[in-house]
Design a protein around this motif. Structure first.
Motif, short mmCIF file in Angstrom:
data_model
loop_
_atom_site.label_atom_id
_atom_site.label_comp_id
_atom_site.label_asym_id
_atom_site.label_seq_id
_atom_site.Cartn_x
_atom_site.Cartn_y
_atom_site.Cartn_z
N THR A 265 0.89 -1.26 0.08
CA THR A 265 -0.08 0.00 0.01
C THR A 265 0.97 1.36 -0.03
O THR A 265 1.82 1.25 0.81
N ARG B 71 11.55 4.34 6.74
CA ARG B 71 11.47 4.55 5.22
C ARG B 71 11.06 6.12 4.97
O ARG B 71 9.78 6.31 5.04
N MET B 72 11.94 6.94 4.41
CA MET B 72 11.67 8.25 4.18
C MET B 72 10.52 8.32 3.18
O MET B 72 9.53 9.49 3.23
N GLN B 73 10.31 7.54 2.17
CA GLN B 73 9.29 7.72 0.99
C GLN B 73 7.78 7.58 1.45
O GLN B 73 6.87 8.00 0.81
N GLU B 74 7.63 7.19 2.88
CA GLU B 74 6.44 7.15 3.49
C GLU B 74 6.18 8.17 4.43
O GLU B 74 4.92 7.94 5.15
N GLY B 75 7.23 8.67 4.57
CA GLY B 75 7.21 10.22 5.40
C GLY B 75 6.66 9.61 6.85
O GLY B 75 7.06 8.91 7.44
N ILE B 76 5.96 10.78 7.19
CA ILE B 76 5.44 10.64 8.64
C ILE B 76 4.90 9.33 9.15
O ILE B 76 4.89 8.78 10.33
N LEU B 77 4.18 8.52 8.29
CA LEU B 77 3.48 7.23 8.47
C LEU B 77 4.56 6.29 8.67
O LEU B 77 4.38 5.27 9.44
N SER B 78 5.54 6.45 8.12
CA SER B 78 6.81 5.49 8.51
C SER B 78 7.26 5.70 9.90
O SER B 78 7.55 4.90 10.75
N PHE C 6 1.55 7.96 -0.21
CA PHE C 6 1.90 9.21 -0.96
C PHE C 6 2.42 8.80 -2.12
O PHE C 6 3.20 7.82 -2.42
N THR C 7 2.55 9.69 -3.04
CA THR C 7 3.06 9.62 -4.36
C THR C 7 4.60 10.14 -4.61
O THR C 7 4.70 11.25 -4.79
N PHE C 8 5.65 9.57 -3.78
CA PHE C 8 7.00 10.00 -3.81
C PHE C 8 7.63 9.61 -4.96
O PHE C 8 7.54 8.48 -5.44
N PRO C 9 8.20 10.64 -5.67
CA PRO C 9 8.67 10.21 -6.85
C PRO C 9 9.76 9.00 -7.05
O PRO C 9 10.80 9.13 -6.27
N GLY C 10 9.76 8.17 -8.00
CA GLY C 10 10.53 7.11 -7.88
C GLY C 10 10.49 5.94 -6.95
O GLY C 10 11.06 5.07 -7.09
#
Ligand SMILES: [Zn+2]
Lengths: 259, 252
Positions: free
Chosen positions: A65, A148-155, A68-72
Motif C-alpha cells: 500500500t 523509510r523516508m518515502q512514506e514520510g510521517i506514516l513510517s 503518498f506519491t513520492f517520485p521514484g
C-alpha cells in the motif's frame, strides 16, 4: 531461492577483496579467508533458525500500500521485489527449533535496507499479536536502516505503534528475543529493537541511532574505529551477547530451552 | 515556501518553549539532570501551575543567542535529556499531572557521546512512557519536529500545531536529498505542514500565528485539557493507541 547467483558464482569479499566461490561462502555466507559475514536474506535466516522446513508463514500478511506519491518510489519498490522475490522487507511465520515452537520474524536488508514503512510495521504488529494469541515466544531478526523516508510521517508512526504492541506482548508474559544484525539503525533501533527480554547481536553488526555519515558531518568528530559495532555496544552493557553467526542457532536453541 | 518556513521556525525570534512556559505557568520548578549522567539544557522539564492545577511541561530549547545555541547544542536533545523527560513523566503519572510538550527541535543529537550513552534506548523509553501515561498529554509543535525524538515527545492524546510548524519523518533537507532535483516542493509529495497533518488526522488543531499566538495556544490547551481530564486512565491510553493505529493501518 537466493537471487544472488545471477551475479555469478564468484563474489568478491568486501573486506579482504578475495574472490570467493559460492560454495565457499556456504549456507551461512561467511568468507573462508577473513571470516566476513555477507548479509543474509530473510530466507537464509529462516533456514538458519528453523529445523527442517518447519516454517509456516503467517496467513494474510499485510500487503503493498503506498500512501503518498513520492517520485521514484514505485520503481524502487518494483526493483526491490524483483531483486529479493519478496513483497516487502519483513517476513514472519511460526517456526520450530530444538523442539520449541515460536513466532519468527525476519527483516531483509536487501529489500530497501529493511526500512520501516506501513507494510513492514503492519506485519511486525501482526507477528507480535500472533505470538500473543498463540502464547508463543517471539524471535525477531532485525536488519533495518530505520524509517523509510518515502512514506514520510506514516513510517515514523510505526515506531510507537510497533513498540506498543511489543510491550503488550512482554506484559502478557511471553518470551521475547531480538537478534540485531547488520544494520540496526534509526527508528528501529530507537523503538522495538531493545524492547526484548534478551537482546543479542550478530558479530560485526552496526547498531545505532544516527548514521555515521550524519554524525561525522554534524559533529565533525573523528569516529572511533569500533563506533556503533556490536562489540562496543556489548562493552557498554547494551547487549546480552555478541554471537558468531555459526553459533547463533545453538544460542537461540539454548534460550528457547530455558524459557 | 518550505524554505521560508524553515527559516522562520529556526530564527532566534521564533516563539520559544521558554517563553510559552513563562507565559502559561506560574510557580514553575525545573528538574535538573537525569539522576545518572548529567543535565541536558537542550530540554526543560519541570512543573508549574496551569488551569489551577500542577502540570508537567517539557520544552525543547534551541536558544536565541549564539551562546545559548551552543550551550543547548542547537536543541539536539541528548540521551540525558530524554532520561530527564522520563523522570518527569514518572512523576506526572505518580501525581496525576497532565503533560504538555513544546516542540521545536532539529533531529537527534548526532555525536559519538549520544550514541555511546544509549540514545536509542532513551528515546524508546520516552515513547513508551508517553504512550502509557495514565494522565492526558498534549504535544504542541512550536516549530519543527522530526525523527524519533519528536515522535517520542509527540506520542500524545492531542497534537496542536502552530500554523507554520512542521512534523516530518526526517529533516526536510534529508528527505530532499533522496528526492534529488525535482521542481515541486517537498510538501507536494509528503505531508508535513500543519494544515496537511490536520487533514491527515494526525494533528488535532492548528493554531493561527499572529500577535495573539500565545493566548490562542492557552485557549486551545485549556479546551483540550478540559475534555481529556474527564477521561479514565484506560481511555487515555486506549485513545493514543487507537489514534495512531488508525493512521498507520495499510489501506488497499
Ligand atoms: Zn574475506
Amino acid at each position: 531461492m537466493s537471487h544472488f547467483p545471477k551475479k555469478g558464482l564468484w563474489q568478491q569479499c568486501p573486506r579482504c577483496h578475495r574472490h570467493v566461490h559460492r560454495l565457499e561462502w556456504g549456507q551461512l555466507r561467511i568468507c573462508p579467508y577473513c571470516g566476513y559475514y555477507l548479509r543474509l536474506t530473510a530466507k537464509q535466516r529462516i533456514q538458519q533458525l528453523t529445523t527442517g522446513n518447519d516454517f509456516i508463514r503467517l496467513p494474510k500478511l499485510a500487503e503493498h500500500t503506498v500512501p503518498f506519491t513520492f517520485p521514484g518510489y514505485q520503481q524502487k519498490l518494483a526493483q526491490a521485489r524483483e531483486k529479493t522475490g519478496l513483497k516487502e522487507a519483513f517476513v514472519a511465520g511460526q517456526a520450530q527449533l530444538a523442539g520449541a515452537t515460536f513466532i519468527l520474524g525476519v527483516m531483509d536488508s536487501h529489500f530497501m535496507m529493511g526500512t520501516l514503512n506501513i507494510v513492514v510495521g503492519a506485519r511486525l504488529r501482526q507477528a507480535i499479536e500472533t505470538a500473543k494469541q498463540r502464547k508463543l515466544p517471539l524471535i525477531l531478526v532485525i536488519a533495518s536502516g530505520g524509517a523509510r523516508m518515502q512514506e514520510g510521517i506514516l513510517s515514523l508512526l510505526q515506531m510507537n505503534t510497533v513498540l506498543a504492541a511489543y510491550d503488550a506482548l512482554n506484559a502478557a508474559g511471553l518470551f521475547t528475543l531480538n537478534i540485531l544484525t547488520d544494520p540496526t539503525m534509526g527508528g528501529v533501533s530507537a523503538s522495538f529493537a531493545f524492547a526484548a527480554d534478551i537482546v543479542l547481536a550478530e558479530a560485526g553488526a552496526t547498531i545505532g541511532f544516527a548514521g555515521k555519515r550524519v554524525i561525522e558531518a554534524t559533529s565533525h568528530e573523528v569516529l572511533p574505529t569500533d563506533f556503533q559495532t556490536a562489540d562496543s555496544l556489548y562493552r557498554q552493557g547494551q547487549l546480552d551477547a555478541v554471537v558468531q553467526r555459526s553459533n547463533l542457532t545453538a544460542v537461540v536453541s539454548q534460550l528457547l530451552r530455558l524459557h | 515556501m518550505l524554505k521560508d518556513q524553515l527559516k522562520q521556525i529556526r530564527s532566534s525570534k521564533r516563539l520559544s518553549a521558554a517563553t510559552v512556559i513563562t507565559a502559561l505557568t506560574t510557580d514553575f520548578f525545573a528538574l535538573h539532570g537525569d539522576g545518572y549522567q548529567g543535565d541536558d539544557p537542550a530540554v526543560t522539564v519541570g512543573f508549574g501551575r496551569f488551569m489551577r492545577q500542577t502540570v508537567l511541561m517539557i520544552g525543547v530549547n534551541r536558544g536565541a543567542t549564539i551562546q545559548q545555541r551552543l550551550a543547548y547544542h542547537f536543541g539536539a536533545v541528548s540521551p540525558a535529556g530524554y532520561r530527564k523527560v522520563n523522570r518527569g513523566l514518572k512523576q506526572a503519572a505518580k501525581f496525576h499531572w497532565p503533560v504538555i510538550s513544546l516542540i521545536n527541535m532539529p533531529g537527534a543529537a548526532a555525536d559519538v557521546a549520544a550514541e555511546r550513552t544509549g540514545q536509542s534506548q532513551a528515546i524508546a523509553a520516552t515513547i513508551r512512557q508517553m504512550g502509557q501515561l495514565p494522565v492526558p498529554n498534549i504535544a504542541v509543535f512550536l516549530g519543527e519536529g522530526q525523527s524519533g525524538g519528536a515522535l517520542a515527545l509527540a506520542n500524545c492524546n492531542r497534537i496542536l500545531m502552530l500554523g507554520n510548524s512542521l512534523y516530518s519523518v526526517a529533516s526536510p533537507e534529508a528527505v530532499q536529498a533522496i528526492l534529488k532535483n525535482r521542481r515541486q516542493e517537498l510538501t507536494a509529495y509528503l505531508p508535513m505542514t500543519a494544515p496537511q497533518l490536520l487533514k491527515l488526522g494526525l494533528a488535532d488543531q492548528v493554531i493561527t500565528e499572529d500577535q495573539h499566538t500565545v493566548q490562542r495556544l492557552q485557549r486551545a490547551l485549556t479546551t483540550q485539557l478540559t475534555e481529556l481530564q474527564t477521561w479514565s486512565p484506560a481511555k487515555l491510553k486506549q485513545q493514543r493507541q487507537a489514534k495512531y493505529l488508525a493512521l498507520v493501518a495499510p489501506s488497499d
